[in-house]
Design an enzyme around this catalytic site. Structure first.
Site, PDB file in Angstrom:
ATOM      1  N   HIS A   1       1.949   4.502  -2.937  1.00  0.00           N
ATOM      2  CA  HIS A   1       2.106   5.952  -2.788  1.00  0.00           C
ATOM      3  C   HIS A   1       3.463   6.409  -3.308  1.00  0.00           C
ATOM      4  O   HIS A   1       3.572   7.398  -4.042  1.00  0.00           O
ATOM      5  CB  HIS A   1       1.995   6.343  -1.308  1.00  0.00           C
ATOM      6  CG  HIS A   1       0.631   6.194  -0.722  1.00  0.00           C
ATOM      7  ND1 HIS A   1      -0.492   6.778  -1.279  1.00  0.00           N
ATOM      8  CD2 HIS A   1       0.206   5.547   0.392  1.00  0.00           C
ATOM      9  CE1 HIS A   1      -1.548   6.489  -0.538  1.00  0.00           C
ATOM     10  NE2 HIS A   1      -1.155   5.748   0.478  1.00  0.00           N
TER      11      HIS A   1
ATOM     12  N   HIS B   1       0.843  -1.202   0.000  1.00  0.00           N
ATOM     13  CA  HIS B   1       0.000   0.000   0.000  1.00  0.00           C
ATOM     14  C   HIS B   1       0.879   1.254   0.000  1.00  0.00           C
ATOM     15  O   HIS B   1       0.674   2.174  -0.813  1.00  0.00           O
ATOM     16  CB  HIS B   1      -0.901  -0.034   1.237  1.00  0.00           C
ATOM     17  CG  HIS B   1      -1.766   1.164   1.415  1.00  0.00           C
ATOM     18  ND1 HIS B   1      -3.133   1.148   1.197  1.00  0.00           N
ATOM     19  CD2 HIS B   1      -1.487   2.443   1.809  1.00  0.00           C
ATOM     20  CE1 HIS B   1      -3.641   2.338   1.436  1.00  0.00           C
ATOM     21  NE2 HIS B   1      -2.663   3.144   1.814  1.00  0.00           N
ATOM     22  N   GLU B   2       1.862   1.307   0.905  1.00  0.00           N
ATOM     23  CA  GLU B   2       2.750   2.472   0.990  1.00  0.00           C
ATOM     24  C   GLU B   2       3.649   2.581  -0.230  1.00  0.00           C
ATOM     25  O   GLU B   2       3.967   3.690  -0.684  1.00  0.00           O
ATOM     26  CB  GLU B   2       3.594   2.397   2.269  1.00  0.00           C
ATOM     27  CG  GLU B   2       2.792   2.404   3.560  1.00  0.00           C
ATOM     28  CD  GLU B   2       1.922   3.640   3.705  1.00  0.00           C
ATOM     29  OE1 GLU B   2       2.303   4.703   3.175  1.00  0.00           O
ATOM     30  OE2 GLU B   2       0.856   3.533   4.330  1.00  0.00           O
TER      31      GLU B   2
END
Length: 370
Positions: free
Chosen positions: A80, A76-77
């Site tokens: 980004h 998920h990170e």
């Protein structure tokens, strides 16, 4: 917000760190999942397979599920970080900690479209993982449990992060949408106000259902949203300023043989907390009051030198602030080539911050009437 933690590896060129809190929560989460494995199987509609509920299997599955959870957070990170890289924004590090993960970007783009894309990248990865695990579900066995669990984890991770509260992704999406038609600072203030309200609501709900994790998340959201507001104010105040605009020119310097007693006298006389130490035009280091505790008054300052942080006069003031804060410096030396031309202190930066907030459009002093 975090210390660097324990360095693990580089992923797509981005350093990955483990905060100490991660090392505490991982075994606890593995134990919790293993302890409640029968309830999870019942929730997922899977058979109570004795082969999974006996011997070491509950704890093995608990550990695999916990590692899968944090791997999902990491991806998920990373979503980004990779989208941010596309827009020229570097990621200093990704840190896994007690409440999940954080991608520490060098800056948040103030262009709404870019912030929107970066914010949505993380939930998009989570939803893609949820879809993948959903398609790979099996009705029984160890993989049956893990696929159902990781489907639920990634779906929940994507949905939770879309809550419109800073610093969650949904809060950044909300601010970016507001910034399409409002000044960025006003959009941030409005997003912070909503974040505070949601944090209070989440905290009260956590207290009502006796869930300490929800209370902890609410506290984190509340504090982090305030930090976000302060960072945006700082960005607004220092925007367009260079180190040259704020530094103290022609600073007082000391030769290396200066006694500590003389350095303290000069600090009191000139109301400063440190000096560059220079010999034959060459900067040797800095000496500050914080480094002289317990020093003999007869010691030369050369015995108590600290390595200086060097800045260019053309460096952005905000970048200088970030570098000083990250490394714990209260002052930095401004050099042009090898020549010392000034000193920049946190006091200089805070003064500029205060003046800008008072509404002055520049830092020029009013001209004296002729």
């Amino acid at each position: 917000m975090f210390q660097h933690g324990i360095y693990l590896l580089r992923l797509a060129g981005i350093p990955l760190y483990l905060d100490l809190s991660f090392l505490l929560i991982l075994p606890f989460w593995a134990w919790f999942i293993g302890q409640n494995l029968p309830q999870y199987l019942r929730l997922f509609g899977l058979p109570q397979d004795p082969g999974l509920l006996e011997g070491p299997w509950p704890w093995v599955l608990g550990l695999l599920a916990a590692l899968g959870l944090f791997l999902s957070v990491l991806l998920h990170e990373l979503g980004h970080a990779l989208v941010a890289r596309r827009y020229g924004v570097k990621t200093r590090r990704i840190i896994l900690w007690l409440l999940g993960g954080v991608a520490q970007l060098e800056r948040i783009p103030r262009e709404p479209a870019k912030e929107l894309a970066i914010a949505l990248a993380g939930p998009a990865v989570s939803f893609a993982l949820a879809l993948g695990f959903h398609l790979l579900k099996t009705p029984q066995g160890a993989w049956g449990f893990l696929s159902h669990y990781l489907f639920l984890v990634n779906l929940s991770l994507g949905l939770f992060n879309l809550l419109p509260a800073l610093p969650l992704d949904g809060g950044r999406v909300y601010r970016a949408l507001l910034a399409l038609r409002k000044p960025y600072l006003q959009a941030t203030r409005q997003a912070v106000a909503l974040s505070g309200a949601l944090a209070w609501a989440l905290g009260l709900f956590g207290l009502l259902v006796l869930n300490p994790l929800l209370v902890l998340i609410a506290f984190f959201v509340y504090m982090a949203s305030r930090t976000e507001a302060e960072a945006t104010l700082l960005l607004q105040a220092l925007e367009g300023l260079k180190v040259r605009d704020l530094m103290t020119q022609d600073p007082i310097t000391l030769p290396p043989e200066t006694p500590v007693a003389e350095a303290l006298r000069l600090a009191l006389l000139y109301k400063v907390s440190g000096f560059p130490v220079v010999q034959e035009g060459k900067v040797l280091g800095v000496v500050g009051l914080e480094g002289l505790e317990g020093a003999s008054s007869l010691d030369p300052v050369a015995r108590h030198l600290l390595p200086p942080l060097l800045l260019s006069p053309e460096e952005d003031a905000l970048t200088a602030w970030e570098r000083m804060a990250e490394r714990g410096y209260t002052r930095a030396l401004v050099v042009e080539g090898d020549r010392l031309i000034g000193v920049l202190s946190k006091t200089d930066l805070l003064r500029a911050f205060q003046v800008r907030l008072l509404g002055l459009s520049n830092l020029d002093r009013p001209q004296e009437p002729e």
